[in-house]
Design an enzyme around this catalytic site. Structure first.
Site, PDB file in Angstrom:
ATOM      1  N   CYS A  58      45.766  44.886  24.581  1.00 21.77           N
ATOM      2  CA  CYS A  58      46.992  45.597  24.193  1.00 21.77           C
ATOM      3  C   CYS A  58      47.871  45.853  25.411  1.00 21.77           C
ATOM      4  CB  CYS A  58      46.649  46.904  23.477  1.00 21.77           C
ATOM      5  SG  CYS A  58      48.115  47.795  22.945  1.00 21.77           S
TER       6      CYS A  58
ATOM      7  N   CYS B 123      49.801  49.120  25.323  1.00 21.55           N
ATOM      8  CA  CYS B 123      49.001  50.321  25.612  1.00 21.55           C
ATOM      9  C   CYS B 123      48.655  50.414  27.097  1.00 21.55           C
ATOM     10  CB  CYS B 123      47.670  50.318  24.866  1.00 21.55           C
ATOM     11  SG  CYS B 123      47.690  49.656  23.218  1.00 21.55           S
ATOM     12  N   ASP B 124      48.278  49.284  27.701  1.00 23.66           N
ATOM     13  CA  ASP B 124      47.634  49.339  29.013  1.00 23.66           C
ATOM     14  C   ASP B 124      48.451  48.760  30.158  1.00 23.66           C
ATOM     15  OD1 ASP B 124      45.427  50.498  27.790  1.00 23.66           O
ATOM     16  OD2 ASP B 124      44.502  48.567  27.362  1.00 23.66           O
TER      17      ASP B 124
END
Ligand code: NDP
Length: 309
Positions: free
Chosen positions: A134, A137-138
């Site tokens: 992701c 997200c990261d």
């Protein structure tokens, strides 16, 4: 067989938001949460883009909060997987593992999707330690670092382009001589000076003890081995909707996603859908939660209609 007005399958942001709305509407819903309750956010660390939290919140903490909120309004939750459904008659029937059977007037499917992985032992060992599925997200954690993206579809293009906001360099690793991505997404990535390309390239191992230090690559055409030094590997080789148990009971598209006919309605009356199990495009916690709310409102309206007739 215990009967409910509404059963929700899945306990990610879509399922639990649907539960919060349905419980507040006095529908006393049952959530069949799945053995891996909480969905994909349980696999993430800091979430900084879910509205309402000034500071990052851990993915598992966010899901624990949502679950408690759903319980507070009277949701019943069981941590089992739904193993089969029968949508051919009324009431709708669901079996969970252990053989427990339930019936319901309406169902919301929110079983999510799972990222596909390369299925390398080293990749699995280093998940959350430099290996991610992701970028949204990261990506933030890879400021000024060199990273690689495995995949050649639109997700890989989008992830790589997004990652250039943070990373020093992004190398896209494509297993074939060409990408599968749409022309527009490919062109956008191709014009980005921070993105490097390796075609005919297969990842054979992710290197590093406790953090990713590189990836071992093999030329699909030459068979040559080499090591690329990167601190992050983003695996963007597609997602798999969790719809196996619905095959033959609902319309699914050719990739297995539930087909939505109108807002959150499926091909079966009384069965609604929310979250990543029907959404290959946005796949965000907040969009899943939003569609969970929509599905609950649609289910409530449907139940009201059938109870009046
Ligand atoms: P896709 O299935 O389109 O692409 C997957 C890519 O990963 C392909 O290049 C495939 O290679 C590669 N791949 C698959 N398995 C492996 C493996 N084991 N090792 C290495 N590479 C592998 O998935 P996406 O997630 O990219 O896209 C899914 C859908 O979502 C598409 O319809 C896409 O258009 C859409 N999408 C749209 C976006 C947008 O419009 N903004 C953004 C993201 C996705 P190969 O070609 O060799 O099979």
């Amino acid at each position: 067989m215990k009967h409910y007005q509404l059963i929700i399958l899945g306990s990610g942001p879509a399922g639990l938001t649907a539960a919060i709305y349905a419980a507040r509407a006095q529908l006393k819903p049952l959530v069949i949460a799945g053995l891996e309750s909480g969905g994909q956010l349980m696999l993430t660390t800091d979430v900084g883009n879910y509205p309402g939290f000034e500071h990052d919140i851990l993915g598992p903490d966010l899901m624990t909060n949502m679950r408690k909120q759903a319980l507070r309004f009277g949701t019943e939750i069981i941590d089992k997987d739904a193993t089969s459904v029968d949508f051919s008659k009324r009431p709708l029937a669901i079996t969970a593992n252990g053989g427990e059977r339930f019936s319901s007037d309406a169902v919301i499917i929110a079983t999510g999707a799972s990222a596909r992985w390369l299925e390398l032992p080293s990749e699995q060992r280093l998940r959350g330690k430099g290996v991610s599925s992701c970028a949204t997200c990261d990506g933030f954690f890879f400021k000024g670092q060199d990273v690689a993206v495995a995949g050649g579809g639109d997700t890989a293009m989008e992830d790589a382009t997004f990652l250039t906001k943070f990373a020093k360099s992004v190398t896209i690793l494509v297993r074939k001589p060409e990408v599968r991505a749409s022309k527009i997404m490919f062109e956008r990535a191709r014009k980005n000076p921070k993105i490097a390309w390796r075609y005919n390239t297969i990842v054979t191992e992710v290197l590093g003890e406790n953090r990713v230090s590189g990836v071992r690559l093999k030329g699909a055409d030459t068979g040559r081995d080499e090591v690329l030094n990167v601190q992050g590997l983003f695996v963007a080789i597609g997602h798999k909707p969790n719809t196996e148990i619905f095959r033959g009971h609902l319309d699914l598209d050719k990739k297995g996603y539930v087909v939505v006919s109108d807002t959150t309605r499926t091909s079966v009356a009384g069965v609604f859908v929310a979250g990543d199990v029907q959404d290959f495009r946005y796949r965000q916690a907040v969009t899943a939660a939003g569609s969970g709310c929509m599905a609950a409102l649609d289910a409530e309206k449907y139940l009201h209609t059938i109870h009046q007739t």
